[in-house]
Design a protein around this motif. Structure first.
Motif, PDB file in Angstrom:
ATOM      1  N   LEU A   4      16.389   8.734  17.720  1.00  0.00           N
ATOM      2  CA  LEU A   4      15.176   8.413  16.975  1.00  0.00           C
ATOM      3  C   LEU A   4      14.669   9.630  16.212  1.00  0.00           C
ATOM      4  CD1 LEU A   4      13.028   6.403  16.197  1.00  0.00           C
ATOM      5  CD2 LEU A   4      11.807   6.970  18.284  1.00  0.00           C
ATOM      6  N   THR A   5      14.679  10.784  16.861  1.00  0.00           N
ATOM      7  CA  THR A   5      14.245  12.013  16.202  1.00  0.00           C
ATOM      8  C   THR A   5      15.150  12.339  15.025  1.00  0.00           C
ATOM      9  OG1 THR A   5      13.423  12.832  18.317  1.00  0.00           O
ATOM     10  CG2 THR A   5      13.709  14.454  16.561  1.00  0.00           C
ATOM     11  N   HIS A   6      16.470  12.174  15.229  1.00  0.00           N
ATOM     12  CA  HIS A   6      17.412  12.437  14.143  1.00  0.00           C
ATOM     13  C   HIS A   6      17.166  11.479  12.981  1.00  0.00           C
ATOM     14  CE1 HIS A   6      21.002  13.741  12.121  1.00  0.00           C
ATOM     15  NE2 HIS A   6      21.338  12.464  11.958  1.00  0.00           N
ATOM     16  N   ALA A   7      16.984  10.194  13.275  1.00  0.00           N
ATOM     17  CA  ALA A   7      16.728   9.207  12.216  1.00  0.00           C
ATOM     18  C   ALA A   7      15.461   9.553  11.453  1.00  0.00           C
ATOM     19  CB  ALA A   7      16.625   7.801  12.802  1.00  0.00           C
ATOM     20  N   LEU A   8      14.419   9.972  12.167  1.00  0.00           N
ATOM     21  CA  LEU A   8      13.173  10.352  11.514  1.00  0.00           C
ATOM     22  C   LEU A   8      13.385  11.587  10.638  1.00  0.00           C
ATOM     23  CD1 LEU A   8      10.194   9.907  11.086  1.00  0.00           C
ATOM     24  CD2 LEU A   8       9.748  11.231  13.149  1.00  0.00           C
ATOM     25  N   PRO A  45      16.375  -0.379  14.004  1.00  0.00           N
ATOM     26  CA  PRO A  45      16.583   0.770  14.897  1.00  0.00           C
ATOM     27  C   PRO A  45      17.807   1.569  14.434  1.00  0.00           C
ATOM     28  CG  PRO A  45      16.327  -1.266  16.157  1.00  0.00           C
ATOM     29  CD  PRO A  45      16.432  -1.652  14.714  1.00  0.00           C
ATOM     30  N   PHE A  46      17.838   2.847  14.741  1.00  0.00           N
ATOM     31  CA  PHE A  46      18.896   3.744  14.278  1.00  0.00           C
ATOM     32  C   PHE A  46      20.287   3.194  14.574  1.00  0.00           C
ATOM     33  CE2 PHE A  46      21.663   7.496  14.828  1.00  0.00           C
ATOM     34  CZ  PHE A  46      21.575   8.013  13.555  1.00  0.00           C
ATOM     35  N   ASP A  47      20.489   2.664  15.791  1.00  0.00           N
ATOM     36  CA  ASP A  47      21.819   2.180  16.172  1.00  0.00           C
ATOM     37  C   ASP A  47      22.193   0.836  15.549  1.00  0.00           C
ATOM     38  OD1 ASP A  47      20.020   0.756  17.715  1.00  0.00           O
ATOM     39  OD2 ASP A  47      21.201   0.907  19.558  1.00  0.00           O
ATOM     40  N   GLU A  48      21.308   0.253  14.732  1.00  0.00           N
ATOM     41  CA  GLU A  48      21.604  -0.997  14.025  1.00  0.00           C
ATOM     42  C   GLU A  48      21.634  -0.824  12.506  1.00  0.00           C
ATOM     43  OE1 GLU A  48      19.025  -4.183  15.251  1.00  0.00           O
ATOM     44  OE2 GLU A  48      19.147  -3.589  17.350  1.00  0.00           O
ATOM     45  N   MET A  49      21.398   0.388  12.021  1.00  0.00           N
ATOM     46  CA  MET A  49      21.354   0.624  10.577  1.00  0.00           C
ATOM     47  C   MET A  49      22.732   0.438   9.958  1.00  0.00           C
ATOM     48  SD  MET A  49      18.976   3.980  10.349  1.00  0.00           S
ATOM     49  CE  MET A  49      17.329   3.959  11.019  1.00  0.00           C
ATOM     50  N   ALA A 117      26.212   8.056  13.390  1.00  0.00           N
ATOM     51  CA  ALA A 117      25.920   6.844  14.159  1.00  0.00           C
ATOM     52  C   ALA A 117      27.231   6.168  14.545  1.00  0.00           C
ATOM     53  CB  ALA A 117      24.982   5.928  13.388  1.00  0.00           C
ATOM     54  N   ASP A 118      27.411   4.893  14.177  1.00  0.00           N
ATOM     55  CA  ASP A 118      28.576   4.096  14.567  1.00  0.00           C
ATOM     56  C   ASP A 118      29.728   4.199  13.570  1.00  0.00           C
ATOM     57  OD1 ASP A 118      29.679   2.120  16.429  1.00  0.00           O
ATOM     58  OD2 ASP A 118      29.450   0.661  14.810  1.00  0.00           O
ATOM     59  N   TYR A 119      29.633   5.040  12.552  1.00  0.00           N
ATOM     60  CA  TYR A 119      30.560   4.998  11.430  1.00  0.00           C
ATOM     61  C   TYR A 119      31.337   6.293  11.247  1.00  0.00           C
ATOM     62  CZ  TYR A 119      27.144   1.387  10.592  1.00  0.00           C
ATOM     63  OH  TYR A 119      26.299   0.319  10.750  1.00  0.00           O
ATOM     64  N   THR A 120      32.585   6.136  10.816  1.00  0.00           N
ATOM     65  CA  THR A 120      33.411   7.262  10.406  1.00  0.00           C
ATOM     66  C   THR A 120      34.098   6.873   9.109  1.00  0.00           C
ATOM     67  OG1 THR A 120      33.798   7.968  12.682  1.00  0.00           O
ATOM     68  CG2 THR A 120      35.350   8.756  11.026  1.00  0.00           C
ATOM     69  N   CYS A 121      34.053   7.772   8.139  1.00  0.00           N
ATOM     70  CA  CYS A 121      34.695   7.548   6.847  1.00  0.00           C
ATOM     71  C   CYS A 121      35.652   8.700   6.564  1.00  0.00           C
ATOM     72  CB  CYS A 121      33.659   7.473   5.727  1.00  0.00           C
ATOM     73  SG  CYS A 121      32.507   6.092   5.885  1.00  0.00           S
ATOM     74  N   ALA A 122      36.774   8.373   5.949  1.00  0.00           N
ATOM     75  CA  ALA A 122      37.757   9.375   5.547  1.00  0.00           C
ATOM     76  C   ALA A 122      37.932   9.308   4.035  1.00  0.00           C
ATOM     77  CB  ALA A 122      39.088   9.119   6.242  1.00  0.00           C
ATOM     78  N   MET A 123      37.860  10.462   3.400  1.00  0.00           N
ATOM     79  CA  MET A 123      38.028  10.557   1.950  1.00  0.00           C
ATOM     80  C   MET A 123      39.476  10.940   1.661  1.00  0.00           C
ATOM     81  SD  MET A 123      36.729  10.380  -1.058  1.00  0.00           S
ATOM     82  CE  MET A 123      35.014  10.211  -0.591  1.00  0.00           C
ATOM     83  N   ALA A 124      40.134  10.167   0.819  1.00  0.00           N
ATOM     84  CA  ALA A 124      41.505  10.460   0.409  1.00  0.00           C
ATOM     85  C   ALA A 124      41.603  10.320  -1.103  1.00  0.00           C
ATOM     86  CB  ALA A 124      42.481   9.505   1.101  1.00  0.00           C
ATOM     87  N   THR A 125      42.682  10.810  -1.673  1.00  0.00           N
ATOM     88  CA  THR A 125      42.861  10.704  -3.118  1.00  0.00           C
ATOM     89  C   THR A 125      42.996   9.248  -3.544  1.00  0.00           C
ATOM     90  OG1 THR A 125      45.234  11.058  -2.868  1.00  0.00           O
ATOM     91  CG2 THR A 125      43.870  12.990  -3.386  1.00  0.00           C
ATOM     92  N   ASP A 126      43.360   8.360  -2.601  1.00  0.00           N
ATOM     93  CA  ASP A 126      43.484   6.935  -2.941  1.00  0.00           C
ATOM     94  C   ASP A 126      42.259   6.130  -2.527  1.00  0.00           C
ATOM     95  OD1 ASP A 126      43.866   6.961  -0.202  1.00  0.00           O
ATOM     96  OD2 ASP A 126      45.601   5.635  -0.244  1.00  0.00           O
ATOM     97  N   GLY A 127      41.128   6.774  -2.266  1.00  0.00           N
ATOM     98  CA  GLY A 127      39.888   6.060  -1.971  1.00  0.00           C
ATOM     99  C   GLY A 127      39.246   6.466  -0.668  1.00  0.00           C
ATOM    100  N   VAL A 128      38.301   5.642  -0.237  1.00  0.00           N
ATOM    101  CA  VAL A 128      37.528   5.897   0.972  1.00  0.00           C
ATOM    102  C   VAL A 128      37.847   4.809   1.994  1.00  0.00           C
ATOM    103  CG1 VAL A 128      35.189   6.081   1.930  1.00  0.00           C
ATOM    104  CG2 VAL A 128      35.652   6.936  -0.358  1.00  0.00           C
ATOM    105  N   ARG A 129      38.056   5.221   3.240  1.00  0.00           N
ATOM    106  CA  ARG A 129      38.220   4.289   4.345  1.00  0.00           C
ATOM    107  C   ARG A 129      37.076   4.532   5.320  1.00  0.00           C
ATOM    108  NH1 ARG A 129      43.365   5.916   3.163  1.00  0.00           N
ATOM    109  NH2 ARG A 129      44.878   4.267   2.840  1.00  0.00           N
ATOM    110  N   CYS A 130      36.349   3.465   5.668  1.00  0.00           N
ATOM    111  CA  CYS A 130      35.256   3.581   6.628  1.00  0.00           C
ATOM    112  C   CYS A 130      35.429   2.530   7.709  1.00  0.00           C
ATOM    113  CB  CYS A 130      33.899   3.371   5.946  1.00  0.00           C
ATOM    114  SG  CYS A 130      33.465   4.655   4.749  1.00  0.00           S
ATOM    115  N   GLY A 131      34.986   2.870   8.912  1.00  0.00           N
ATOM    116  CA  GLY A 131      35.061   1.929  10.013  1.00  0.00           C
ATOM    117  C   GLY A 131      33.936   2.131  10.989  1.00  0.00           C
TER     118      GLY A 131
END
Length: 148
Positions: A4-8, A45-49, A117-131
């Motif tokens: 919550l503090t981090h989200a704020l 809530p932060f964990d649902e954003m 939070a719940d997400y990780t994204c990887a940047m590559a020359t062929d685009g972005v992958r997020c999960g």
């Protein structure tokens, strides 16, 4: 720092300046064509954003869906991919006036990862992958989008 503090702190950074916390809430591709951010200004809530990714120029199209029952847009429109915790990714248009995303967001380089939070994204020359932690996600690039 609690979630919550981090989200704020992130929300205040987005509202009042471009400090490290504001940049940590999202990123852009090196070209600036893809912009992704955690929607910290939502009432959730932060964990649902959701993670929101905008694609400004693309060779792929979407049906006229703006997240409501009105298939028209008299303003600017941007391709938007939404990823929520534990759910598959969805894509739709966002109808908007002037700039509506948090700015500024720093670019991450090819080969880099971004996590929050719940997400990780990887940047590559062929685009972005997020999960998300449930294994749902997407891959987006100028030429195509794949949702799962």
């Amino acid at each position: 720092m609690t979630r919550l503090t981090h989200a704020l702190a992130v929300a205040l950074g987005l509202l009042f300046g471009a400090g490290a916390e504001a940049r940590a809430a999202g990123f852009t591709s090196p070209s600036g064509n893809i912009l992704c951010y955690l929607d910290v200004l939502s009432d959730l809530p932060f964990d649902e954003m959701p993670l929101v990714c905008l694609v400004f120029e693309a060779e792929w199209d979407l049906p006229p869906d703006y997240g409501d029952d009105d298939p028209t847009c008299d303003f600017d429109r941007t391709r938007t991919i939404l990823l929520r915790p534990g759910q598959p990714a969805t894509a739709r248009w966002t109808c908007h006036g002037d700039v509506f995303w948090p700015a500024p967001l720093g670019a991450i380089s090819y080969g880099s990862e971004w996590s929050l939070a719940d997400y990780t994204c990887a940047m590559a020359t062929d685009g972005v992958r997020c999960g998300n932690s449930a294994g749902n996600g997407f891959q987006v690039r100028r030429s195509s989008v794949t949702l799962n």
